[in-house]
Design a protein around this motif. Structure first.
Motif, PDB file in Angstrom:
ATOM      1  N   GLY A 122       0.816  -1.194   0.000  1.00  0.00           N
ATOM      2  CA  GLY A 122       0.000   0.000   0.000  1.00  0.00           C
ATOM      3  C   GLY A 122       0.851   1.246   0.000  1.00  0.00           C
ATOM      4  N   PRO A 123       0.277   2.375   0.390  1.00  0.00           N
ATOM      5  CA  PRO A 123       1.043   3.622   0.478  1.00  0.00           C
ATOM      6  C   PRO A 123       2.161   3.508   1.514  1.00  0.00           C
ATOM      7  CG  PRO A 123      -1.336   4.006   0.587  1.00  0.00           C
ATOM      8  CD  PRO A 123      -1.128   2.538   0.713  1.00  0.00           C
ATOM      9  N   LEU A 124       3.020   4.506   1.535  1.00  0.00           N
ATOM     10  CA  LEU A 124       4.071   4.526   2.546  1.00  0.00           C
ATOM     11  C   LEU A 124       3.443   4.439   3.929  1.00  0.00           C
ATOM     12  CD1 LEU A 124       6.448   7.277   1.124  1.00  0.00           C
ATOM     13  CD2 LEU A 124       6.831   4.808   1.153  1.00  0.00           C
ATOM     14  N   PRO A 125       4.035   3.682   4.853  1.00  0.00           N
ATOM     15  CA  PRO A 125       3.395   3.467   6.151  1.00  0.00           C
ATOM     16  C   PRO A 125       3.388   4.731   7.008  1.00  0.00           C
ATOM     17  CG  PRO A 125       5.613   2.552   6.155  1.00  0.00           C
ATOM     18  CD  PRO A 125       5.315   2.968   4.738  1.00  0.00           C
ATOM     19  N   PRO A 126       2.401   4.841   7.885  1.00  0.00           N
ATOM     20  CA  PRO A 126       2.411   5.944   8.847  1.00  0.00           C
ATOM     21  C   PRO A 126       3.624   5.848   9.765  1.00  0.00           C
ATOM     22  CG  PRO A 126       0.277   4.836   8.791  1.00  0.00           C
ATOM     23  CD  PRO A 126       1.230   3.973   8.031  1.00  0.00           C
ATOM     24  N   THR A 127       3.991   6.963  10.377  1.00  0.00           N
ATOM     25  CA  THR A 127       5.102   6.947  11.323  1.00  0.00           C
ATOM     26  C   THR A 127       4.728   6.244  12.617  1.00  0.00           C
ATOM     27  OG1 THR A 127       4.451   9.168  12.034  1.00  0.00           O
ATOM     28  CG2 THR A 127       6.200   9.009  10.389  1.00  0.00           C
ATOM     29  N   ALA A 128       3.449   6.076  12.882  1.00  0.00           N
ATOM     30  CA  ALA A 128       2.979   5.288  14.018  1.00  0.00           C
ATOM     31  C   ALA A 128       2.030   4.228  13.492  1.00  0.00           C
ATOM     32  CB  ALA A 128       2.270   6.173  15.039  1.00  0.00           C
ATOM     33  N   CYS A 129       2.445   2.965  13.539  1.00  0.00           N
ATOM     34  CA  CYS A 129       1.614   1.863  13.067  1.00  0.00           C
ATOM     35  C   CYS A 129       1.015   1.144  14.270  1.00  0.00           C
ATOM     36  CB  CYS A 129       2.439   0.897  12.225  1.00  0.00           C
ATOM     37  SG  CYS A 129       3.056   1.648  10.701  1.00  0.00           S
ATOM     38  N   ASP A 147      -8.719  15.463   3.225  1.00  0.00           N
ATOM     39  CA  ASP A 147      -8.853  16.291   2.022  1.00  0.00           C
ATOM     40  C   ASP A 147      -8.167  15.631   0.825  1.00  0.00           C
ATOM     41  OD1 ASP A 147     -10.268  18.254   3.433  1.00  0.00           O
ATOM     42  OD2 ASP A 147      -8.408  19.202   4.100  1.00  0.00           O
ATOM     43  N   GLY A 148      -8.299  14.291   0.743  1.00  0.00           N
ATOM     44  CA  GLY A 148      -7.783  13.558  -0.402  1.00  0.00           C
ATOM     45  C   GLY A 148      -6.318  13.193  -0.338  1.00  0.00           C
ATOM     46  N   ARG A 149      -5.630  13.526   0.759  1.00  0.00           N
ATOM     47  CA  ARG A 149      -4.202  13.233   0.877  1.00  0.00           C
ATOM     48  C   ARG A 149      -3.927  12.326   2.077  1.00  0.00           C
ATOM     49  NH1 ARG A 149      -0.919  18.888  -0.392  1.00  0.00           N
ATOM     50  NH2 ARG A 149      -1.800  19.247  -2.497  1.00  0.00           N
ATOM     51  N   LEU A 150      -2.963  11.424   1.894  1.00  0.00           N
ATOM     52  CA  LEU A 150      -2.581  10.518   2.966  1.00  0.00           C
ATOM     53  C   LEU A 150      -2.040  11.291   4.161  1.00  0.00           C
ATOM     54  CD1 LEU A 150      -2.018   7.531   3.859  1.00  0.00           C
ATOM     55  CD2 LEU A 150       0.276   7.840   2.902  1.00  0.00           C
ATOM     56  N   VAL A 151      -2.524  10.947   5.352  1.00  0.00           N
ATOM     57  CA  VAL A 151      -1.995  11.502   6.599  1.00  0.00           C
ATOM     58  C   VAL A 151      -0.949  10.522   7.111  1.00  0.00           C
ATOM     59  CG1 VAL A 151      -2.543  12.314   8.927  1.00  0.00           C
ATOM     60  CG2 VAL A 151      -4.212  12.602   7.080  1.00  0.00           C
ATOM     61  N   ASP A 152       0.325  10.817   6.868  1.00  0.00           N
ATOM     62  CA  ASP A 152       1.355   9.806   7.109  1.00  0.00           C
ATOM     63  C   ASP A 152       1.858   9.775   8.545  1.00  0.00           C
ATOM     64  OD1 ASP A 152       2.873  12.101   7.180  1.00  0.00           O
ATOM     65  OD2 ASP A 152       4.112  11.592   5.450  1.00  0.00           O
ATOM     66  N   GLU A 153       1.333  10.611   9.434  1.00  0.00           N
ATOM     67  CA  GLU A 153       1.753  10.540  10.826  1.00  0.00           C
ATOM     68  C   GLU A 153       0.716   9.856  11.721  1.00  0.00           C
ATOM     69  OE1 GLU A 153       0.195  14.884  10.486  1.00  0.00           O
ATOM     70  OE2 GLU A 153       0.916  13.280   9.176  1.00  0.00           O
ATOM     71  N   VAL A 154      -0.353   9.310  11.139  1.00  0.00           N
ATOM     72  CA  VAL A 154      -1.422   8.688  11.925  1.00  0.00           C
ATOM     73  C   VAL A 154      -1.688   7.278  11.411  1.00  0.00           C
ATOM     74  CG1 VAL A 154      -3.860   8.792  12.568  1.00  0.00           C
ATOM     75  CG2 VAL A 154      -2.498  10.889  12.511  1.00  0.00           C
ATOM     76  N   GLY A 155      -1.714   6.315  12.332  1.00  0.00           N
ATOM     77  CA  GLY A 155      -2.061   4.936  12.005  1.00  0.00           C
ATOM     78  C   GLY A 155      -3.396   4.560  12.622  1.00  0.00           C
ATOM     79  N   LEU A 156      -4.139   3.675  11.939  1.00  0.00           N
ATOM     80  CA  LEU A 156      -5.477   3.267  12.362  1.00  0.00           C
ATOM     81  C   LEU A 156      -5.575   1.747  12.436  1.00  0.00           C
ATOM     82  CD1 LEU A 156      -7.620   5.446   9.891  1.00  0.00           C
ATOM     83  CD2 LEU A 156      -6.804   6.115  12.167  1.00  0.00           C
ATOM     84  N   SER A 157      -6.463   1.282  13.298  1.00  0.00           N
ATOM     85  CA  SER A 157      -6.758  -0.144  13.338  1.00  0.00           C
ATOM     86  C   SER A 157      -8.153  -0.338  13.918  1.00  0.00           C
ATOM     87  CB  SER A 157      -5.737  -0.902  14.185  1.00  0.00           C
ATOM     88  OG  SER A 157      -5.960  -2.302  14.122  1.00  0.00           O
ATOM     89  N   ILE A 158      -8.823  -1.421  13.490  1.00  0.00           N
ATOM     90  CA  ILE A 158     -10.146  -1.769  14.005  1.00  0.00           C
ATOM     91  C   ILE A 158     -10.208  -3.267  14.262  1.00  0.00           C
ATOM     92  CG2 ILE A 158     -11.351   0.148  12.888  1.00  0.00           C
ATOM     93  CD1 ILE A 158     -12.248  -1.830  10.706  1.00  0.00           C
ATOM     94  N   SER A 159     -11.202  -3.660  15.061  1.00  0.00           N
ATOM     95  CA  SER A 159     -11.413  -5.078  15.346  1.00  0.00           C
ATOM     96  C   SER A 159     -12.858  -5.269  15.783  1.00  0.00           C
ATOM     97  CB  SER A 159     -10.459  -5.549  16.455  1.00  0.00           C
ATOM     98  OG  SER A 159     -10.688  -6.908  16.783  1.00  0.00           O
ATOM     99  N   HIS A 160     -13.405  -6.466  15.524  1.00  0.00           N
ATOM    100  CA  HIS A 160     -14.702  -6.818  16.083  1.00  0.00           C
ATOM    101  C   HIS A 160     -14.735  -8.319  16.317  1.00  0.00           C
ATOM    102  CE1 HIS A 160     -16.013  -8.210  12.057  1.00  0.00           C
ATOM    103  NE2 HIS A 160     -15.487  -7.093  11.583  1.00  0.00           N
TER     104      HIS A 160
END
Length: 248
Positions: free
Chosen positions: A5-12, A206-219
């Protein structure tokens, strides 16, 4: 394996929730073949000394699942997932996999277990929450899967196939907007192409990758959980740098 995928966030970050009242967990330890497949030798040996071997097993399980998600985000594509290759040290609160060492936190109640694994140089830049699916669903305004899908952009909608996934994605998008101190309408949670359940989440503003934020979900079962990790000043600007245990 999917394309990176895109370059990874600085916090994964990776999060995993286990419903402790679900039919797969209530019986206790799974059969020995499953336990041996999931745990390495050191982890397997620790079960004998644990006051609650089943709880210890499911803690390892959640930690490995969370670490897998964080490593997937770091690499931009999922590695081959062999549970035993993710080595969990509950005393040192880390998970090790190849060249990766991830910080680990585990949070338990009588009803659910949550594990959060993350990389990055700003360990305080983390917000996570877990809640009963029905409670979170109501908090998001309710609605059927069809109705919830209308709240996603076309770029987001491709990865949403179940009600639980829709609820988790709306919750993490709302949390990310708070972290960025922006309106939800300006952010998107987008997955690159790949196998179902193995597509990392990327935050766009706004259509651009936020490269300093990482996300995760679970259920799992009756529970949903989500996490937002910031690797730089974004989370500090928003004033959300301390973990938040969510919604009961």
């Amino acid at each position: 394996m999917s394309e990176p995928g895109p370059l990874p966030p600085t916090a994964c970050v990776g999060i995993d929730v286990v419903d402790r009242r679900s039919p797969r967990v209530l019986p206790g330890l799974p059969r020995n073949r499953t336990v041996r497949r999931v745990l390495d030798e050191r982890e397997f040996a620790s079960l004998a000394a644990a006051p609650d071997p089943a709880l210890r097993f499911w803690t390892y399980w959640a930690a490995k699942e969370a670490a897998f998600k964080a490593v997937t985000l770091r690499r931009g594509a999922p590695p081959v997932f062999a549970h035993a290759a993710f080595s969990v040290d509950l005393d040192d609160q880390v998970v090790r996999y190849g060249e990766h060492t991830l910080r680990l936190s585990v949070h338990r109640t009588d009803e659910r277990l949550v594990a959060v694994a993350r990389t990055g140089e700003h360990p305080d830049g983390l917000v996570w929450a877990a809640g009963r699916i029905d409670v979170v669903h109501d908090g998001l305004g309710g609605g059927s899967l069809k109705n919830l899908l209308a709240r996603f952009t076309a770029a987001e909608r491709d990865a949403v196939h179940r009600l639980e996934s829709a609820i988790a994605r709306l919750a993490v998008r709302r949390e990310a907007a708070i972290v960025l101190a922006t309106d939800q309408a300006s952010v998107e949670v987008i997955c690159p192409a790949g196998p179902a359940g193995r597509r990392p989440l990327y935050l766009h503003r706004d259509g651009r990758l936020v490269d300093e934020v990482g996300l995760s979900i679970s259920h799992d079962g009756g529970w949903v959980a989500w996490a937002v990790a910031s690797g730089g000043p974004t989370g500090q600007r928003a004033g959300r740098t301390r973990p938040r245990e969510g919604m009961g």
